[in-house]
Design an enzyme around this catalytic site. Structure first.
Site, PDB file in Angstrom:
ATOM      1  N   HIS A 509      10.131  26.279 -33.836  1.00 51.64           N
ATOM      2  CA  HIS A 509       9.450  25.069 -34.293  1.00 51.64           C
ATOM      3  C   HIS A 509       7.985  25.302 -34.677  1.00 51.64           C
ATOM      4  O   HIS A 509       7.106  24.579 -34.205  1.00 51.64           O
ATOM      5  CB  HIS A 509       9.491  24.003 -33.179  1.00 51.64           C
ATOM      6  CG  HIS A 509      10.849  23.505 -32.838  1.00 51.64           C
ATOM      7  ND1 HIS A 509      11.115  22.770 -31.691  1.00 51.64           N
ATOM      8  CD2 HIS A 509      12.037  23.610 -33.499  1.00 51.64           C
ATOM      9  CE1 HIS A 509      12.397  22.458 -31.653  1.00 51.64           C
ATOM     10  NE2 HIS A 509      12.990  22.956 -32.736  1.00 51.64           N
TER      11      HIS A 509
HETATM   12  C1  FAD Z   1      17.301  28.664 -35.789  1.00 52.29           C
HETATM   13  C2  FAD Z   1      16.586  27.349 -35.861  1.00 52.29           C
HETATM   14  C3  FAD Z   1      17.041  26.287 -35.097  1.00 52.29           C
HETATM   15  C4  FAD Z   1      16.363  25.065 -35.142  1.00 52.29           C
HETATM   16  N1  FAD Z   1      16.898  24.000 -34.494  1.00 52.29           N
HETATM   17  C5  FAD Z   1      16.363  22.765 -34.704  1.00 52.29           C
HETATM   18  C6  FAD Z   1      17.037  21.597 -34.260  1.00 52.29           C
HETATM   19  O1  FAD Z   1      18.140  21.642 -33.708  1.00 52.29           O
HETATM   20  N2  FAD Z   1      16.429  20.395 -34.487  1.00 52.29           N
HETATM   21  C7  FAD Z   1      15.223  20.294 -35.108  1.00 52.29           C
HETATM   22  O2  FAD Z   1      14.707  19.185 -35.235  1.00 52.29           O
HETATM   23  N3  FAD Z   1      14.583  21.395 -35.557  1.00 52.29           N
HETATM   24  C8  FAD Z   1      15.154  22.612 -35.420  1.00 52.29           C
HETATM   25  N4  FAD Z   1      14.560  23.697 -35.979  1.00 52.29           N
HETATM   26  C9  FAD Z   1      13.265  23.522 -36.658  1.00 52.29           C
HETATM   27  C10 FAD Z   1      13.348  22.748 -37.973  1.00 52.29           C
HETATM   28  O3  FAD Z   1      14.529  23.064 -38.668  1.00 52.29           O
HETATM   29  C11 FAD Z   1      12.075  23.048 -38.787  1.00 52.29           C
HETATM   30  O4  FAD Z   1      10.960  22.587 -38.059  1.00 52.29           O
HETATM   31  C12 FAD Z   1      12.071  22.378 -40.150  1.00 52.29           C
HETATM   32  O5  FAD Z   1      13.232  22.707 -40.858  1.00 52.29           O
HETATM   33  C13 FAD Z   1      10.819  22.814 -40.922  1.00 52.29           C
HETATM   34  O6  FAD Z   1      10.856  22.233 -42.196  1.00 52.29           O
HETATM   35  P1  FAD Z   1       9.868  22.710 -43.342  1.00 52.29           P
HETATM   36  O7  FAD Z   1      10.172  21.894 -44.537  1.00 52.29           O
HETATM   37  O8  FAD Z   1       8.486  22.725 -42.829  1.00 52.29           O
HETATM   38  O9  FAD Z   1      10.216  24.247 -43.610  1.00 52.29           O
HETATM   39  P2  FAD Z   1      11.577  24.946 -43.999  1.00 52.29           P
HETATM   40  O10 FAD Z   1      12.745  24.075 -43.740  1.00 52.29           O
HETATM   41  O11 FAD Z   1      11.521  26.283 -43.354  1.00 52.29           O
HETATM   42  O12 FAD Z   1      11.489  25.104 -45.571  1.00 52.29           O
HETATM   43  C14 FAD Z   1      10.644  26.010 -46.227  1.00 52.29           C
HETATM   44  C15 FAD Z   1      11.354  26.443 -47.501  1.00 52.29           C
HETATM   45  O13 FAD Z   1      10.427  27.141 -48.324  1.00 52.29           O
HETATM   46  C16 FAD Z   1      11.062  28.276 -48.872  1.00 52.29           C
HETATM   47  N5  FAD Z   1      10.037  29.270 -49.203  1.00 52.29           N
HETATM   48  C17 FAD Z   1       9.285  29.998 -48.338  1.00 52.29           C
HETATM   49  N6  FAD Z   1       8.471  30.821 -49.032  1.00 52.29           N
HETATM   50  C18 FAD Z   1       8.697  30.577 -50.351  1.00 52.29           C
HETATM   51  C19 FAD Z   1       8.160  31.099 -51.540  1.00 52.29           C
HETATM   52  N7  FAD Z   1       7.224  32.060 -51.535  1.00 52.29           N
HETATM   53  N8  FAD Z   1       8.640  30.639 -52.724  1.00 52.29           N
HETATM   54  C20 FAD Z   1       9.595  29.659 -52.762  1.00 52.29           C
HETATM   55  N9  FAD Z   1      10.157  29.141 -51.645  1.00 52.29           N
HETATM   56  C21 FAD Z   1       9.694  29.587 -50.454  1.00 52.29           C
HETATM   57  C22 FAD Z   1      12.002  28.729 -47.785  1.00 52.29           C
HETATM   58  O14 FAD Z   1      13.010  29.570 -48.307  1.00 52.29           O
HETATM   59  C23 FAD Z   1      12.508  27.402 -47.242  1.00 52.29           C
HETATM   60  O15 FAD Z   1      13.650  26.962 -47.936  1.00 52.29           O
HETATM   61  C24 FAD Z   1      15.203  24.929 -35.949  1.00 52.29           C
HETATM   62  C25 FAD Z   1      14.760  25.992 -36.719  1.00 52.29           C
HETATM   63  C26 FAD Z   1      15.452  27.195 -36.703  1.00 52.29           C
HETATM   64  C27 FAD Z   1      14.981  28.342 -37.553  1.00 52.29           C
END
Ligand code: FAD
Length: 570
Positions: A509
């Site tokens: 997280h």
């Molecule tokens: C194994 C795991 C289990 C989890 N379990 C839970 C759960 O059960 N419940 C919960 O609430 N949270 C959970 N989380 C946490 C939650 O999923 C994250 O906090 C949330 O998804 C973050 O969202 P975000 O949009 O910030 O980033 P992300 O969802 O990580 O999205 C970032 C995106 O940007 C893309 N990206 C990165 N760099 C580049 C680049 N240079 N160019 C283009 N694209 C790029 C990535 O490929 C990705 O698709 C878990 C996370 C993981 C990894």
């Protein structure tokens, strides 16, 4: 970081587990042999995969769009889908990873398998100074849906105080009263609409049926109640405290990642949305203080695309600070050291990293082989207070229907289950540090767990809670023996402290590395606009000023949802 896993072995183990060949002993033995960790991959490696969206391998590069969204994760996919629907403008999504069109992503029971697939990149932390210098695996989902495609599907908004705290510290308009209508609007809760819950929104949220719950999960609930903790019927309603059956982003047996919930429906409704996969962004194009486009790899070639209106950076709490830094937005001294021209001196970029501390340690041997889960291995959670004078819950205990411990605890038993513990309001702060101007370089990820003694105190309280529940009579038909930490270790303060340090792992997280606020370390304002640069917003977990008390997918989706709303209403 060193590669410390036999990825193939873990993948095979998880494959066997999830294809119904549920030989727990064989699975656990091979998973442990694999190192219970994840491989390090090249951050910009291009992996093949079928895509409903267009892979850059097969389509020409677009020249421009009204809005460009970088990253199709929890926040990015939400922002892009909503932005296209609300504004009618053209929206281009550049996702560095691959399609989510895979059974191990969409079938909830197979989620551990997705962690061992090409979709998941295996980063690792720096040696954790306050946790015996251990290096801890740090996987991220990289493809459509981002981490919402590989997460454990728990859906938790957090405590109302989390949001009031954000607003009080500068994120005006993000207090609980202001965000609750958006939370209600974006969800379709199986229990129907109420003062706290929404129905009819794009994101389906459901709850396990307790009668189909794992017997160990039911024992958790009964055990907690026998200790005097009242069951909470819904931790996304009035309060989060107490043992509860979880809320899940699962509907009709399928994972509801942000692609399924927000991107595909927008496309199906005819929105002007173009989604490119295998399109890793290298840096932002900034001219005269305005972000006018993005430089990325299209079919492996460095390509520039122009944004007529705005760029929304949603690459997640690890990659967003990297892209900002490579674009000249960050601490001026660091930028100069890396040889990157300074566009905006924002010392908060990459700082303020927070992650929940997962105590992966308390384990029990079972009297007999336990059945598989009907859900996600993790059906009951309990939020509670580390001491009665806490204003809101700050710790967590949760049941998992498999043995689960860090590598260092060297758990050998394969027939058992775990009750994990968590520090949900950590006081420690870490950083994501960019060490090179080369976009292929992997950032240093340092959550700095247990830096602050209060976090050790909270972890001890959470671990005590997990042990107390696990040792209740409710588990008498299942429990053979407590394997870790054992009463002998728990009653020896020095040994218990050592156990706690060796149990530290991640909830996955990371948040806070481009925080929202008005102080000198803030990177974005409360409308998510980057200070000192026009035409650029950040919308992902990195803008959270402090970590929410529950898991972080729901607030990340909220941030994407609100970004689209802010832009559409501007
Ligand atoms: C194994 C795991 C289990 C989890 N379990 C839970 C759960 O059960 N419940 C919960 O609430 N949270 C959970 N989380 C946490 C939650 O999923 C994250 O906090 C949330 O998804 C973050 O969202 P975000 O949009 O910030 O980033 P992300 O969802 O990580 O999205 C970032 C995106 O940007 C893309 N990206 C990165 N760099 C580049 C680049 N240079 N160019 C283009 N694209 C790029 C990535 O490929 C990705 O698709 C878990 C996370 C993981 C990894």
């Amino acid at each position: 970081m060193a590669k410390d896993i036999d990825e193939g072995a873990l993948g095979q183990a998880l494959l066997g587990l999830n294809r119904g060949r549920f030989d727990r002993r064989a699975f656990l033995t091979s998973a442990m042999a694999a190192g219970a960790s994840f491989a390090v991959a090249n951050a910009l490696g291009l992996a093949a995969g079928p895509a409903w969206a267009k892979s850059t391998r097969s389509v020409p590069a677009p020249r421009d769009a009204d809005y460009i969204v970088i990253g199709a994760g929890s926040a990015g996919a939400t922002a892009a889908g909503q932005l296209a629907l609300r504004t009618g403008a053209s929206v281009l999504v550049l996702e560095g990873g691959i399609s989510d069109d895979a059974e191990d992503i969409n079938n909830p029971s197979q989620w551990p398998q997705a962690l061992a697939s090409a979709f998941t990149k295996g980063y690792a932390t720096t040696p954790q100074r306050h946790a015996n210098d251990r290096v801890i695996p740090y996987p991220r989902g990289e493809g459509l849906g981002g981490c919402s495609s590989v997460n454990c599907m728990i859906y938790g908004r957090g405590s109302p105080l989390d949001y009031d705290d954000w607003a009080y510290n500068g994120a005006l308009g993000w207090d609980w009263k202001s965000v609750l209508p958006d939370y209600k609007a974006l969800e379709d809760w199986q229990g129907g609409a109420s003062d706290y819950r929404g129905a009819g929104g794009p994101l389906h949220v459901t709850q396990p049926n307790p009668t189909r719950g794992h017997e160990g999960a039911r024992a958790f609930m009964e055990g907690a109640k026998s200790l005097g903790y009242a069951e909470n019927p819904d931790f996304n309603a009035a309060a989060i405290e107490g043992p509860a059956w979880v809320n899940m982003t699962v509907y009709a047996g399928r994972r509801q990642n942000s692609d399924v919930a927000f991107l595909r429906p927008a496309l199906e409704k005819g929105a002007k949305l173009t989604v490119l996969t295998e399109a890793p962004v290298l840096k932002l194009v900034i001219e005269k203080g305005r972000c006018v486009g993005v430089q990325y790899l299209h079919a492996g070639q460095v390509t520039t695309v122009r944004a007529r209106k705005e760029v929304i950076l949603s690459a997640g709490a690890v990659m967003t600070p990297k892209i900002l830094t490579l674009s000249g937005i960050g601490d001026a001294a660091t930028l100069r050291r890396l040889g990157i021209p300074v566009v905006a001196d924002l010392p908060g970029v990459g700082q303020n990293l927070m992650d929940h501390v997962l105590g992966a340690g308390v384990n029990f041997e079972a009297k007999r082989p336990l059945p598989p889960t009907n859900y996600n291995h993790s059906e009951v959670y309990m939020w509670w207070k580390s001491s009665p004078d806490q204003p809101a819950p700050d710790i967590n205990a949760l049941y998992v229907s498999l043995p689960f411990a860090t590598k260092e605890l060297n758990l050998q038993q394969t027939n058992g289950y775990a009750i994990l513990s968590g520090v949900m309001r950590p006081k420690s702060r870490g950083a994501v540090t960019i060490t090179s101007a080369d976009p292929r370089a992997v950032p240093l990820i340092d959550p700095n767990w247990l830096q602050v003694e209060q976090d050790v105190i909270a972890l001890r309280a959470a671990t005590n809670l997990a042990r107390d529940i696990g040792n209740t009579d409710a588990y008498r038909d299942i429990r053979k023996a407590e394997l870790l930490p054992t009463q002998a270790v728990a009653s020896n303060p020095a040994q218990y402290r050592e156990f706690l340090k060796n149990s530290v792992s991640t909830y996955f997280h990371p948040v806070g590395t481009a925080k929202m606020g008005t102080d000198a370390m803030a990177v974005v304002d409360p409308r998510l606009k980057v200070y000192g640069v026009e035409g650029l917003r950040v919308a992902d977990a990195s803008v959270m000023p402090t970590i929410t008390t529950c898991n972080t997918n729901a607030p990340s989706i909220l941030i994407g949802w609100r970004a689209a709303k802010f832009i559409a209403n501007a």
